[in-house]
Design a protein around this motif. Structure first.
Motif, PDB file in Angstrom:
ATOM      1  N   ALA A  69       5.922 -18.934 -52.634  1.00 59.69           N
ATOM      2  CA  ALA A  69       6.018 -19.103 -51.180  1.00 59.69           C
ATOM      3  C   ALA A  69       4.691 -19.592 -50.611  1.00 59.69           C
ATOM      4  CB  ALA A  69       6.426 -17.788 -50.532  1.00 59.69           C
ATOM      5  N   LEU A  70       3.584 -19.175 -51.229  1.00 59.35           N
ATOM      6  CA  LEU A  70       2.261 -19.614 -50.764  1.00 59.35           C
ATOM      7  C   LEU A  70       2.132 -21.138 -50.850  1.00 59.35           C
ATOM      8  CD1 LEU A  70      -0.335 -17.076 -52.194  1.00 59.35           C
ATOM      9  CD2 LEU A  70       0.224 -17.508 -49.798  1.00 59.35           C
ATOM     10  N   ALA A  71       2.708 -21.696 -51.896  1.00 58.38           N
ATOM     11  CA  ALA A  71       2.643 -23.146 -52.079  1.00 58.38           C
ATOM     12  C   ALA A  71       3.807 -23.848 -51.384  1.00 58.38           C
ATOM     13  CB  ALA A  71       2.638 -23.483 -53.562  1.00 58.38           C
ATOM     14  N   LYS A  72       4.615 -23.065 -50.653  1.00 63.02           N
ATOM     15  CA  LYS A  72       5.786 -23.581 -49.924  1.00 63.02           C
ATOM     16  C   LYS A  72       6.721 -24.339 -50.857  1.00 63.02           C
ATOM     17  CE  LYS A  72       3.683 -23.834 -45.363  1.00 63.02           C
ATOM     18  NZ  LYS A  72       2.348 -23.302 -45.751  1.00 63.02           N
ATOM     19  N   THR A  73       7.080 -23.702 -51.972  1.00 59.06           N
ATOM     20  CA  THR A  73       7.998 -24.349 -52.912  1.00 59.06           C
ATOM     21  C   THR A  73       9.001 -23.331 -53.433  1.00 59.06           C
ATOM     22  OG1 THR A  73       8.118 -25.611 -54.956  1.00 59.06           O
ATOM     23  CG2 THR A  73       6.387 -23.980 -54.821  1.00 59.06           C
ATOM     24  N   THR A  74      10.015 -23.839 -54.141  1.00 57.87           N
ATOM     25  CA  THR A  74      11.037 -22.968 -54.703  1.00 57.87           C
ATOM     26  C   THR A  74      10.532 -22.385 -56.023  1.00 57.87           C
ATOM     27  OG1 THR A  74      11.940 -24.942 -55.697  1.00 57.87           O
ATOM     28  CG2 THR A  74      12.993 -24.183 -53.680  1.00 57.87           C
ATOM     29  N   PRO A  75      11.149 -21.289 -56.494  1.00 57.15           N
ATOM     30  CA  PRO A  75      10.700 -20.703 -57.765  1.00 57.15           C
ATOM     31  C   PRO A  75      10.817 -21.683 -58.913  1.00 57.15           C
ATOM     32  CG  PRO A  75      12.104 -19.182 -56.605  1.00 57.15           C
ATOM     33  CD  PRO A  75      12.163 -20.457 -55.841  1.00 57.15           C
ATOM     34  N   LYS A  76       9.830 -21.639 -59.801  1.00 56.12           N
ATOM     35  CA  LYS A  76       9.811 -22.539 -60.954  1.00 56.12           C
ATOM     36  C   LYS A  76       9.756 -21.714 -62.227  1.00 56.12           C
ATOM     37  CE  LYS A  76       9.262 -26.522 -58.629  1.00 56.12           C
ATOM     38  NZ  LYS A  76       9.926 -26.063 -57.396  1.00 56.12           N
ATOM     39  N   ARG A  77      10.224 -22.357 -63.302  1.00 50.88           N
ATOM     40  CA  ARG A  77      10.353 -21.663 -64.572  1.00 50.88           C
ATOM     41  C   ARG A  77       9.039 -21.637 -65.364  1.00 50.88           C
ATOM     42  NH1 ARG A  77      15.068 -19.970 -66.555  1.00 50.88           N
ATOM     43  NH2 ARG A  77      16.243 -21.081 -64.985  1.00 50.88           N
ATOM     44  N   LYS A  78       8.366 -22.785 -65.376  1.00 50.14           N
ATOM     45  CA  LYS A  78       7.197 -22.908 -66.243  1.00 50.14           C
ATOM     46  C   LYS A  78       5.939 -23.086 -65.399  1.00 50.14           C
ATOM     47  CE  LYS A  78       5.470 -23.520 -70.432  1.00 50.14           C
ATOM     48  NZ  LYS A  78       5.486 -22.422 -71.395  1.00 50.14           N
ATOM     49  N   VAL A  79       4.963 -22.219 -65.626  1.00 46.42           N
ATOM     50  CA  VAL A  79       3.709 -22.265 -64.862  1.00 46.42           C
ATOM     51  C   VAL A  79       2.562 -22.421 -65.851  1.00 46.42           C
ATOM     52  CG1 VAL A  79       2.234 -21.024 -63.252  1.00 46.42           C
ATOM     53  CG2 VAL A  79       4.707 -20.780 -63.102  1.00 46.42           C
ATOM     54  N   VAL A  80       1.781 -23.494 -65.679  1.00 42.15           N
ATOM     55  CA  VAL A  80       0.710 -23.774 -66.633  1.00 42.15           C
ATOM     56  C   VAL A  80      -0.556 -24.177 -65.880  1.00 42.15           C
ATOM     57  CG1 VAL A  80      -0.027 -25.213 -68.579  1.00 42.15           C
ATOM     58  CG2 VAL A  80       2.363 -24.585 -68.363  1.00 42.15           C
ATOM     59  N   GLU A  81      -1.694 -23.751 -66.412  1.00 43.48           N
ATOM     60  CA  GLU A  81      -2.973 -24.136 -65.824  1.00 43.48           C
ATOM     61  C   GLU A  81      -3.557 -25.326 -66.574  1.00 43.48           C
ATOM     62  OE1 GLU A  81      -6.117 -21.248 -65.608  1.00 43.48           O
ATOM     63  OE2 GLU A  81      -4.948 -20.088 -64.165  1.00 43.48           O
ATOM     64  N   PHE A  82      -4.117 -26.266 -65.825  1.00 51.85           N
ATOM     65  CA  PHE A  82      -4.819 -27.395 -66.436  1.00 51.85           C
ATOM     66  C   PHE A  82      -6.279 -27.302 -66.028  1.00 51.85           C
ATOM     67  CE2 PHE A  82      -1.585 -30.155 -68.307  1.00 51.85           C
ATOM     68  CZ  PHE A  82      -0.440 -29.609 -67.782  1.00 51.85           C
ATOM     69  N   ARG A  83      -7.185 -27.233 -66.999  1.00 49.91           N
ATOM     70  CA  ARG A  83      -8.606 -27.168 -66.697  1.00 49.91           C
ATOM     71  C   ARG A  83      -9.123 -28.564 -66.355  1.00 49.91           C
ATOM     72  NH1 ARG A  83     -10.911 -22.291 -68.827  1.00 49.91           N
ATOM     73  NH2 ARG A  83     -12.937 -23.040 -68.129  1.00 49.91           N
ATOM     74  N   SER A  84     -10.107 -28.594 -65.468  1.00 52.36           N
ATOM     75  CA  SER A  84     -10.803 -29.817 -65.066  1.00 52.36           C
ATOM     76  C   SER A  84      -9.869 -31.017 -64.862  1.00 52.36           C
ATOM     77  CB  SER A  84     -11.901 -30.174 -66.080  1.00 52.36           C
ATOM     78  OG  SER A  84     -11.352 -30.300 -67.368  1.00 52.36           O
ATOM     79  N   PHE A  85      -8.975 -30.856 -63.900  1.00 54.19           N
ATOM     80  CA  PHE A  85      -8.075 -31.947 -63.519  1.00 54.19           C
ATOM     81  C   PHE A  85      -8.896 -33.051 -62.855  1.00 54.19           C
ATOM     82  CE2 PHE A  85      -4.000 -33.579 -61.985  1.00 54.19           C
ATOM     83  CZ  PHE A  85      -3.140 -33.079 -62.956  1.00 54.19           C
ATOM     84  N   LEU A  91      -3.102 -27.344 -52.699  1.00 47.99           N
ATOM     85  CA  LEU A  91      -1.971 -26.455 -52.880  1.00 47.99           C
ATOM     86  C   LEU A  91      -0.703 -27.126 -52.339  1.00 47.99           C
ATOM     87  CD1 LEU A  91      -1.557 -23.551 -53.918  1.00 47.99           C
ATOM     88  CD2 LEU A  91      -1.638 -22.810 -51.547  1.00 47.99           C
ATOM     89  N   GLY A  92       0.357 -27.138 -53.125  1.00 48.98           N
ATOM     90  CA  GLY A  92       1.615 -27.689 -52.659  1.00 48.98           C
ATOM     91  C   GLY A  92       1.797 -29.163 -52.971  1.00 48.98           C
ATOM     92  N   ASP A  93       0.763 -29.803 -53.480  1.00 50.15           N
ATOM     93  CA  ASP A  93       0.886 -31.217 -53.857  1.00 50.15           C
ATOM     94  C   ASP A  93       1.872 -31.379 -55.009  1.00 50.15           C
ATOM     95  OD1 ASP A  93      -0.855 -31.915 -51.965  1.00 50.15           O
ATOM     96  OD2 ASP A  93      -2.458 -32.615 -53.289  1.00 50.15           O
TER      97      ASP A  93
END
Lengths: 205, 121
Positions: A69-85, A91-93
């Motif tokens: 909800a913080l990112a104003k999006t629907t629930p997602k299944r897979k959440v992954v972090e990418f270092r040094s993008f 947020l929300g892009d």
């Protein structure tokens, strides 16, 4: 290092402009939503958290519901972090396959298919012991000697033996992006990619 | 097969310009061969013994007897090297894959031809 989360769909092949038959893996990549931006000041390291693939609200924990909800999006299944993008994102892009262009070389990370308990020939590429003739038998896929005799009187740690094979995180480097179908969020990558159909993969640039 | 994979394969398939043919038909495939920078056309004619896969990965196998030796060649339908395909005979067969022909030679390896008049009427 920029990247995107995708789902392996399957493989196919086609003739390119030069008449070469190109085998390729079809990956449904994105659209991924930025659900958290980690910064050096706040989190001690910088990273971009991406989320991919729709999930039912009733299957989502309250904590995760709040997070999405913080990112104003629907629930997602897979959440992954990418270092040094490489690209600066908020947020929300939304990140789509437009991140890549045809001809790019990418790395793909996936979880390889589990093979269960396998012997040393499959697991470590040993060539087995002995031939099939001259009375030899039952040794064709054996590991051979495990080491020396009374000195050291033990098998050294790290000796390669049979065991659970596959099901690990694997990265394949320098795969060519052969085609992008932005309307369906599809990216075609030359050659094979670790994992089963329907499994999640990370495509890194 | 997944719908998405189906869509992708459709996108990758070039428009087909070849005549319709099926297993049991006798065809001549005109195949472009590159030798250095020269290009020539080679013909391969025989019985189609199978059609396999679909869309971008579709292929067919042509079998012929050359100097008493059976020769089979697999062509991808989407191949840009196929100049043209001629259908010489339409066969009457009861199977989609005619692998039984491999075990046969001479008279028993013949395939009944469909009478063309029926098609026109």
């Amino acid at each position: 290092m920029s990247g995107i989360i995708g789902k392996k769909i399957g493989m196919t092949s086609f003739f390119d402009a030069n008449g070469k038959y190109v085998p390729c893996t079809v990956i449904e990549a994105g659209p991924c939503v930025v659900t958290q931006v980690k910064t050096n000041e706040k989190d001690g390291y910088s990273a971009l958290q991406l989320s991919f693939d729709e999930k039912k609200e009733k299957n989502t924990s309250s904590a995760m519901k709040g997070h999405f909800a913080l990112a104003k999006t629907t629930p997602k299944r897979k959440v992954v972090e990418f270092r040094s993008f490489e690209e600066a994102k908020n947020l929300g892009d939304v990140i789509t396959v437009d991140l890549f262009v045809e001809g790019d070389f990418v790395d793909v990370v996936g979880t390889s298919k589990g093979k269960g308990f396998q012997g040393v020939v499959k697991r470590h590429g040993f060539s087995g012991v002995g031939g099939s003739s001259h009375g030899q038998h039952d040794r064709q896929r054996a590991p051979g000697s495990l080491g020396a005799s009374s000195d050291p009187s033990r098998v050294l740690p790290g000796k390669r033996m049979g065991g659970r094979t596959g099901g690990n995180r694997k990265k394949v480097q320098n795969l060519e992006v052969v085609k992008i179908m932005a309307d369906k969020n599809v990216i075609l990558i030359k050659g094979s990619v670790p994992g089963a159909k329907g499994s999640y993969v990370l495509i890194e640039k | 097969m997944s719908l998405l994979l189906d869509y992708v394969k459709k996108q990758l398939t070039p428009e087909v310009k070849h005549p319709k043919f099926k297993a049991g038909d006798t065809v001549t495939v005109h195949y472009k061969i590159k030798e250095g920078d020269k290009e020539r056309i080679q013909q391969f004619s025989g019985v189609v013994i199978q059609r396999k896969n679909e869309k971008a990965t579709a292929s067919f196998t042509v079998r012929k007897i050359s100097n008493g030796v059976g020769v089979e060649r697999i062509f991808p339908v989407a191949s840009p090297f196929i100049d043209k395909i001629e259908t010489n005979k339409v066969g009457v067969v009861r199977r989609a894959k005619l692998f039984y022909l491999r075990a046969r030679t001479g008279k028993s390896a013949r395939i009944r031809e469909k009478i063309q008049n029926n098609e026109e009427a």
